[in-house]
Scaffold this motif. Structure first.
Motif, PDB file in Angstrom:
ATOM      1  N   UNK B 221       0.825  -1.210   0.000  1.00  0.00           N
ATOM      2  CA  UNK B 221       0.000   0.000   0.000  1.00  0.00           C
ATOM      3  C   UNK B 221       0.857   1.256   0.000  1.00  0.00           C
ATOM      4  N   UNK B 222       0.169   2.391  -0.117  1.00  0.00           N
ATOM      5  CA  UNK B 222       0.886   3.642  -0.279  1.00  0.00           C
ATOM      6  C   UNK B 222       1.662   4.010   0.963  1.00  0.00           C
ATOM      7  N   UNK B 223       1.154   3.675   2.133  1.00  0.00           N
ATOM      8  CA  UNK B 223       1.852   4.112   3.333  1.00  0.00           C
ATOM      9  C   UNK B 223       3.195   3.413   3.448  1.00  0.00           C
ATOM     10  N   UNK B 224       3.236   2.175   3.027  1.00  0.00           N
ATOM     11  CA  UNK B 224       4.494   1.448   3.086  1.00  0.00           C
ATOM     12  C   UNK B 224       5.419   1.866   1.956  1.00  0.00           C
ATOM     13  N   UNK B 225       4.838   2.090   0.785  1.00  0.00           N
ATOM     14  CA  UNK B 225       5.666   2.267  -0.399  1.00  0.00           C
ATOM     15  C   UNK B 225       5.995   3.724  -0.706  1.00  0.00           C
ATOM     16  N   UNK B 226       5.158   4.652  -0.217  1.00  0.00           N
ATOM     17  CA  UNK B 226       5.293   6.042  -0.671  1.00  0.00           C
ATOM     18  C   UNK B 226       6.646   6.649  -0.358  1.00  0.00           C
ATOM     19  N   UNK B 227       7.357   6.071   0.600  1.00  0.00           N
ATOM     20  CA  UNK B 227       8.688   6.579   0.912  1.00  0.00           C
ATOM     21  C   UNK B 227       9.613   6.375  -0.291  1.00  0.00           C
ATOM     22  N   UNK B 228       9.244   5.473  -1.194  1.00  0.00           N
ATOM     23  CA  UNK B 228      10.006   5.322  -2.432  1.00  0.00           C
ATOM     24  C   UNK B 228       9.461   6.179  -3.560  1.00  0.00           C
ATOM     25  N   UNK B 229       8.496   7.027  -3.197  1.00  0.00           N
ATOM     26  CA  UNK B 229       8.056   8.110  -4.067  1.00  0.00           C
ATOM     27  C   UNK B 229       7.686   7.761  -5.480  1.00  0.00           C
ATOM     28  N   UNK B 230       8.473   8.276  -6.397  1.00  0.00           N
ATOM     29  CA  UNK B 230       8.083   8.266  -7.793  1.00  0.00           C
ATOM     30  C   UNK B 230       8.164   6.898  -8.434  1.00  0.00           C
ATOM     31  N   UNK B 567       6.742  11.439   3.728  1.00  0.00           N
ATOM     32  CA  UNK B 567       6.662  12.352   2.595  1.00  0.00           C
ATOM     33  C   UNK B 567       7.952  12.230   1.809  1.00  0.00           C
ATOM     34  N   UNK B 568       7.817  12.268   0.526  1.00  0.00           N
ATOM     35  CA  UNK B 568       9.003  12.214  -0.321  1.00  0.00           C
ATOM     36  C   UNK B 568       8.810  13.178  -1.471  1.00  0.00           C
ATOM     37  N   UNK B 569       9.848  13.843  -1.812  1.00  0.00           N
ATOM     38  CA  UNK B 569       9.771  14.658  -3.019  1.00  0.00           C
ATOM     39  C   UNK B 569      10.878  14.206  -3.963  1.00  0.00           C
ATOM     40  N   UNK B 570      10.496  13.953  -5.183  1.00  0.00           N
ATOM     41  CA  UNK B 570      11.428  13.460  -6.194  1.00  0.00           C
ATOM     42  C   UNK B 570      11.516  14.463  -7.336  1.00  0.00           C
ATOM     43  N   UNK B 571      12.706  14.717  -7.755  1.00  0.00           N
ATOM     44  CA  UNK B 571      12.898  15.528  -8.954  1.00  0.00           C
ATOM     45  C   UNK B 571      13.561  14.655  -9.989  1.00  0.00           C
ATOM     46  N   UNK B 572      13.042  14.659 -11.209  1.00  0.00           N
ATOM     47  CA  UNK B 572      13.600  13.776 -12.221  1.00  0.00           C
ATOM     48  C   UNK B 572      13.957  14.559 -13.468  1.00  0.00           C
ATOM     49  N   UNK B 573      15.053  14.154 -14.065  1.00  0.00           N
ATOM     50  CA  UNK B 573      15.463  14.826 -15.301  1.00  0.00           C
ATOM     51  C   UNK B 573      14.547  14.501 -16.465  1.00  0.00           C
TER      52      UNK B 573
END
Lengths: 431, 1018
Positions: B221-230, B567-573
């Motif tokens: 689920x999202x709570x477990x996985x969201x730390x891996x963000x994008x 919470x995770x924030x990802x920036x991708x090229x």
């Protein structure tokens, strides 16, 4: 708190590490491909974008022999040695042939328009000093001429078409509005373009000029556009103000270059020997025995006459030989009948007919015939028939009523009318 | 427990006596039985002992030493040695359910405190008795909501792993799979290559030896996985590799050999039967003047009565060998673990197979009095997959002689050649954890992964005397640097907090080079030469970077009330500057209600938790530069016109020829996921029940959408499609003990998933899937329906009489069949959906759903004394599949005679004459419009199946039973793999289908394997 104090050195180091992972690293430079942004920053590259417009125009007019299919092949004057030409000649333009579907798609012309608009932006946004005044004028002029020509083709092939201009994108324009717009661009291009173009060494090059827009060609285009709208006087003014005795040496036509490509051959060789021909009977009817132009223009063998390819490296679209015809038509349309006759006689050098005896009533037919003879192979015939209002007389499949409904125009492919609220004209919409 | 306390009290009260003495002791379990093989050590010293069959040990100790006791399956203990006396130590069995520590994103958590939907699988037992190329196939049927589908039985093939329903769309084939993120020991790895860089077809994850895996954790689920963000929207699979354990060095050997048996293959009429069938078709349908080829009529032909078993010739029993060896240990210094593996799995099909060589070394060092811990891991592996070039066919006519027939010996009838797929991976990671203060630690890790893939193909045709060489190399590398700070204070009356802050920076690069040549005569060499005219060499390069900041917070009060947020924030090229950063938050809560007072007396309730979560996670796509607007010097357009780019001696280059234009607005595919779940443990761990319900809404999947041609572009990529998956997951585990010798553990899990498309571009227009060359795949994506449904003509049986063909009352004309065919008796009766009295593309309708509705598994473990039996079954219920295998064989071309083997027509209900109550229409090879067509709903069948995947019987020897055993422990076992399948499907194997439901068994059937092995611990 003491924990934190003890490790202040470490914590500040960590902060530096975290902040140093610089956001610039998110911009990945291209190593094996090109991105539009920042590309057009030198004169040769800007020239590439101009050339892109010609390449697309070439695709629009040469894929499936389009320039012929929209012109002489549809009017039945010339035969193209491909199977689907039969359907074109018999006006079965909505048949499910893939080639016909492509021919009824206006996309390639809009590609040219987009290229031209991009060039106009690129030229305008070029940094100070990148382009010389000459280059600026030529590239802008060529882009305007390409755009004018593409729209002019669209209006002549399909009649009303949508605009692809930023200020009124998608707006439905009548054929007259389209051509009026084209005249504005061609007029500016005519002012900007030189008689002869310079090559990379700065030397005037006739070879280069022959396959790019130049003052002669764009003036012919402008005159054609004025005449399409029935503005004989404007056409006459343009022609007389541009072509004078002093410019006679500088004239150059415009054709599409068919060069060897470094990657692939053109899939169709539009001017391979024997591709364009007419049956001997038709040939004899158009060029009666004694016409001096017969041998120069055609090879007769067996039952057919094959158009001689004068220069296989280009397909002529706006040849110099049309200028006298344009003068004749402009003079005739602007009530200068005698002058018109002079121009026609000058143009029709080698004809068996005596045009000095023409009356105002017979002049139109004679001019149309001479245009048919002289302009053969340039793809103008069908447009001439439409302009002279003679479609039903020459194309038996259509009645006057059919033409009023839009039969002389081409139908539109499914992809042309998808999602833009456009529909087939009254004639081709017949189920 | 009481005894332990007493002992401890005695030790505390006693006074130190002799400085150092030899002490004997005995270790027993809570039932008083001796614990054999337990490790006894002294903290800080290099001495240790192991208990014998009676549970006794001898050790030289000093007063004040801290003794450590540990054994697998028991909680470790430490005791300070106070008095020179014999020790009697009781070890308590680990309460797995409550004390299990599970690795979750960037940290470990006690199972009881987890608020997300997380499943952990211990791989030890599974890999000991089963040999598999990748851990993926071993996960099949083990985790509720994880659908592991093996699409092919070919050694080295890639299984599709889909967690909680498919959420990927494409206009083309079904290769778009919502693939999870794989993380090994905290490092995300390269788990697949985008199509432009995929040089080999081997499963990229097969280079990780399953025997090196300690456990696999699936974050659903999202709570477990969201730390891996994008990259987490499709779930995350965390893999922890085996590490050394305290005690004496453990040396393990696992040696096994398997025999692969050929399963049921295609049904072939064979010999005389084939000749008779050909004869019958000629009699029935051959046009006037057409007679059978001499091959069938000439009785003097030596092969007239031949019946070649081509499948038997090309498919053969083969052998799989798998050897693993490892040495592991740990102490105060840290731990070490070195393992090696070799696997050689020969395929059942001629010239195919898979080999793996693997080596993994992992070490940890403790320094600065355990304040600094340094881990290094190096994993090196090579996989080598052998395949056949396409020309090899097992479907030749049975009248043609086999190559080993003396009359044709020497003439190679199949295309010689081979394909070699070689993957080499080197993974090195190093991390350092600094315990800055109590509860506060900092970890920095750096990892470099290098994956080289190489393909060499050589094939030649005896007929045309042309040989093709292809050599391609791809290099993929991934550089990762990540930093995390963890702060885990406990305060007040049971408040416990855990805060994680982290940052990571990742760069992925991929590069390929390939050359091929076609030479005019077979050079019999595998080197690629540069012939004139027809050589093509190409190369490609792509790179992307990802930068992330993340944080996770977990709080609990007395392990009763749990709260988590990340919470995770990802920036991708990969994205346009306008939308480069994505923010992925999640929140979750849990309540261990069994700790409430009202349950204090409920002895039956060992554990009970309710949890809920909601969060946002993302996915990206393969194309690195889509948002940038790539200029491309000309390509084929929709009319296959090639534009050439040189004009008048100058090259042209305009932005028109993009892959779509620059689109700064392209952004993350975002998945909103809500999950509620209940975990129950009943009757002292005898029964465990886990239930989850979820809703997963994936928004903004990337699709190309048409643009008006007036724009000068054909299409543009947009975040244009939304897909919803809703489902339920159930898991029931039971642990039963009958008497002291017999145990029975079961795991039953099943999951329901409902998939539907919510939004599509171009005004929700249907997407009929077609390839770039215009080939129609027979699948449709339609709003409101599940993904990739079959878009077929609806069969209504077969016309038995002329008057059954409908007549248009307006025109009096009869219904026209496909391709304008005048319909006759024996033809397929398709429903004219639009009522225009003509069967054409517009009569195709949505006719089936290839997405499994229910899937799951059932595992049973029985142990009786030293025997154990393990059974693994998997099942799929509610799935439609297309019997493409049969369809392709019934589709006879005009030149069908001699071109291939025929199925035995008697086994299929094929129409021949009026009155035949047949399922399949008349097979007229000479019909201008064949009635056996690809998208006929008659070929859609129920794809449900129940498969007994494996059965393992083993016997364990230890010193207790065999005093003279030279090893600590030895286990012998026998495993039957792919044992039996129960299915309604009429084809060979309902499992071997593509994600979009088409039978692939023509490709490579799944072998049955009988594996014998011995596992030895020294």
């Amino acid at each position: 708190m003491t924990h934190w104090m003890k490790h202040w050195k470490f914590i500040s180091l960590l902060a530096i590490v975290l902040l140093c992972s610089c956001r610039k690293s998110l911009t990945v430079e291209q190593e094996n491909s090109t991105v539009e942004e920042g590309y057009y920053q030198s004169a040769p590259r800007i020239q590439q974008s101009v050339i892109g417009g010609y390449v697309d125009l070439r695709r629009a007019l040469l894929a499936n022999y389009a320039w012929m299919m929209y012109g002489e092949a549809r009017a039945g004057d010339l035969k193209v040695a491909v199977a689907f030409q039969q359907q074109v000649a018999s006006q079965q333009l909505t048949a499910t042939d893939q080639n016909l579907v492509q021919l009824s798609d206006w996309g390639y012309f809009y590609d040219v328009i987009k290229d031209a608009n991009d060039v106009l932006d690129i030229v305008e946004q070029a940094e100070e000093g990148v382009l010389s005044t000459y280059q600026y004028n030529v590239y802008r002029g060529e882009a305007l001429a390409l755009k004018s020509m593409a729209y002019f083709y669209l209006a002549r092939i399909w009649g009303p078409v949508p605009s692809a201009e930023r200020n009124n994108f998608g707006a439905q324009l009548t054929s007259e509005e389209v051509v009026a717009q084209s005249i504005v661009w061609a007029t500016e291009a005519q002012r900007l373009l030189p008689w002869l173009l310079l090559n990379d060494d700065g030397i005037e090059s006739t070879a280069l000029t022959a396959v790019r827009f130049n003052k002669t060609a764009v003036t012919s285009l402008l005159a054609q556009e004025h005449l399409w709208l029935g503005n004989g006087q404007s056409a006459y003014d343009v022609l007389t103000n541009t072509f004078t005795s002093s410019t006679a040496d500088s004239l150059s036509g415009f054709g599409l270059a068919i060069g060897e490509d470094r990657r692939t051959e053109i899939p169709e060789a539009p001017l391979s020997a024997g591709i364009l021909s007419m049956p001997l009977a038709t040939f004899n009817a158009i060029y009666p025995e004694g016409d001096a132009r017969r041998a120069g223009m055609f090879n007769i063998s067996g039952n057919s006459a094959t158009l001689i390819v004068q220069d296989a490296s280009k397909v002529d679209l706006l040849p110099v030989r049309e200028i006298n015809l344009l003068f004749a038509e402009a003079a005739w349309r602007s009530q200068r009948f005698d002058e018109a006759k002079e121009w026609l006689i000058k143009a029709a050098n080698g004809a068996t007919e005596d045009y000095s005896a023409l009356t105002e009533e017979t002049f139109g037919d004679a001019l149309l015939l001479e245009r048919q003879r002289i302009m053969v192979g340039t793809g103008q015939r069908m447009f001439d028939l439409i302009r002279f209002g003679e479609v039903p007389s020459y194309i038996s499949a259509f009645t006057e009523a059919d033409v009023t409904k839009g039969a002389a125009y081409w139908p539109l492919s499914a992809s042309s009318i998808k999602d833009n609220g456009w529909s087939q004209n009254a004639y081709w919409a017949i189920p | 427990m009481k005894g332990v306390c007493l002992l401890f009290a005695v030790l505390m009260l006693s006074v130190a006596g002799i400085a150092q003495s030899v002490m004997t002791g005995k270790i027993s379990d809570s039932d008083g039985k001796p614990v054999v093989g337990a490790s006894v050590g002294i903290k800080g010293k290099n001495t240790g002992a192991t208990t014998n069959a009676a549970g006794s040990f001898r050790l030289r100790v000093s007063v004040g030493d801290t003794l450590t006791f540990s054994s697998v399956g028991f909680e470790s203990r430490e005791i300070v040695f106070r008095k020179a006396a014999d020790l009697s130590i009781k070890l308590t069995q680990e309460n797995k359910i409550l004390s299990d520590v599970v690795v979750t994103g960037y940290k470990s958590q006690v199972k009881q405190e987890i608020t997300g939907s997380v499943t952990s699988i211990k791989m030890d037992k599974i890999t000991e008795g089963q040999a598999a190329e990748s851990f993926g196939s071993l996960l099949q049927g083990r985790v509720a909501g994880v659908n592991v589908q093996l699409n092919s039985g070919e050694p080295g093939a890639t299984p599709a792993i889909i967690i909680r329903g498919l959420a990927a769309v494409s206009r083309g084939d079904a290769s778009a799979i919502s693939e999870p993120l794989y993380v090994i020991d905290g490092i995300p790895i390269i788990s697949r290559m985008s199509s432009e860089f995929a040089v080999t077809s081997t499963n990229v994850l097969a280079d990780l030896n399953p025997s090196d895996i300690e456990d696999v954790v699936v974050l659903k689920d999202a709570s477990a996985a969201a730390i891996y963000g994008s990259r987490a929207a499709n779930g995350v699979i965390l893999i922890t590799t085996k590490k050394g354990k305290r005690g004496k060095p453990q040396i393990n050997l696992n040696i096994r050999t398997g025999v692969n048996f050929v399963p049921q293959l295609r049904d072939v009429a064979g010999g005389t039967k084939e000749r008779e069938q050909v004869q019958r078709l000629y009699d029935l349908y051959a046009p006037y003047g057409l007679s059978m080829p001499a091959m069938y009529t000439d009785v003097t032909n030596p092969f007239y009565n031949n019946s070649s078993d081509w499948q038997g010739y090309l498919y053969n029993t083969s052998v799989t060998q798998d050897y693993n060896a490892s040495i592991r240990g740990a102490g105060d210094f840290g731990q070490y673990s070195i393992s090696m593996g070799y696997m050689d799995s020969k395929g059942i099909l001629f010239n195919t197979g898979f080999k793996r060589y693997s080596l993994m070394a992992s070490t940890s060092f403790n320094a600065l009095k355990n304040k600094l811990i340094i881990n290094n891991t190096l994993a090196v592996s090579r996989t080598d997959q052998g395949r056949n070039p396409d020309g090899l066919s097992s479907g030749y006519s049975s009248l043609l002689p086999l190559p080993d027939n003396p009359l044709v010996k020497g003439a190679e009838v199949y295309q010689p050649g081979n394909i070699s797929n070689l993957n080499d991976r080197v993974r090195f990671s190093s991390d350092a954890t600094l315990n800055l203060a109590r509860n506060l630690s900092y970890k920095a890790s750096l990892s470099l992964e290098y994956l080289r893939v190489m393909q060499d193909t050589y094939s030649e045709s005896r007929r045309t005397l042309r040989a093709t060489n292809l050599s391609a190399t791809g290099e993929n590398q991934n550089l990762l640097f990540q930093n995390t700070v963890t702060y885990t204070p406990k305060f007040g009356n049971g408040h416990s907090l855990s805060v994680l802050l982290g940052q990571s920076m990742e760069k992925t690069e991929a590069k390929t080079t390939s050359v091929n040549s076609v030479s005019a005569s077979p050079t019999l060499s595998q080197s690629v030469n540069w012939p004139q005219g027809n050589s093509i060499g190409s190369s490609n390069y792509g790179a992307s970077t990802l930068m992330s900041y993340f944080s996770r917070l977990d709080y609990n009060f007395q392990q009763k009330y749990l709260l988590g947020a990340s919470i995770r924030t990802d920036g991708s090229s990969k994205f346009g500057k306008a939308n480069r950063w994505g923010v992925f938050p999640s929140i979750s809560a849990g309540w261990n209600f069994y700790k409430e007072d009202i349950f204090a007396n409920a002895g039956w309730l060992t554990n009970g938790k309710i949890r809920g979560s909601y969060g946002l996670s993302g996915t990206t796509w393969d194309n690195n530069y889509l948002a940038l607007g790539i200029m491309d010097g000309g390509s084929l357009d929709q009319y296959n016109s090639l534009i050439e780019i040189a004009y008048g001696g100058i090259s042209g280059f305009t932005p028109t020829w993009y892959d779509g234009f620059k689109n700064d607005n392209l952004t993350w595919v975002k998945t909103n996921m809500a999950n509620i779940g209940v975990d129950l443990t009943l009757f002292k761990g005898k029964v465990e029940v886990i239930f989850d319900a979820y809703e997963k809404l994936t928004k903004g999947l990337l699709l190309s959408t048409a643009l008006p041609t007036t724009s000068g572009y054909n299409e543009v990529y947009r975040n244009a499609a939304d897909v919803l998956n809703r489902g339920l997951e159930f898991t029931v585990n039971t642990n039963m003990r009958f008497g002291s010798d017999f145990t029975w553990n079961t795991n039953l899990n099943f999951a329901y998933n409902k998939n539907s498309v919510i939004r599509l571009p171009d005004g929700n227009a249907d997407i009929i899937k077609t390839s770039t060359s215009g080939q129609d795949f027979g699948s449709i994506i339609r709003v409101g329906a599940p993904l990739n449904g079959f878009f077929f003509y609806e069969s209504q049986g077969i016309y038995q009489a002329e008057d059954q063909v409908p007549v248009d009352p307006k025109t009096g004309k009869k219904l026209l069949g496909l391709q304008g065919k005048t319909l006759q008796v024996g033809d397929r009766n398709f429903r004219d959906q639009d009522g225009d009295y003509r069967i054409d593309v517009s009569d195709r309708v949505y006719s089936g759903d290839p997405n499994p509705k229910w899937n799951g598994g059932w595992t049973n473990d029985f142990t009786y004394k030293q025997f154990s039996l393990n059974l693994v079954a998997t099942f799929v219920i509610g799935r439609d599949i297309v019997n493409t295998a049969l369809l392709d064989r019934l589709k006879l071309g005009k030149a069908f005679a001699g071109s291939g083997s025929l199925p035995n027509f008697d086994k299929y209900s094929i129409w021949e004459k009026s009155g035949d109550n047949a399922r399949y229409p008349a097979l007229n090879p000479w019909s201008d419009a064949t009635q056996v067509i690809n998208y006929d709903s008659e070929y859609i069948e129920d794809g449900s199946y129940f498969k007994i995947r494996s059965a393992t019987l083993s016997y364990t020897f230890n010193k207790k039973i065999m005093q003279r055993l030279p090893f600590e422990r030895m286990r012998i076992y026998c495993t039957a793999d792919n044992l039996v399948t129960f299915q309604k499907y009429s084809g060979p194997d309902a499992e071997l289908v593509t994600i979009d439901g088409f039978d692939m068994s023509g490709g490579y059937p799944m072998r049955r394997m009988l594996l014998f092995g011995v596992s030895i611990s020294l």
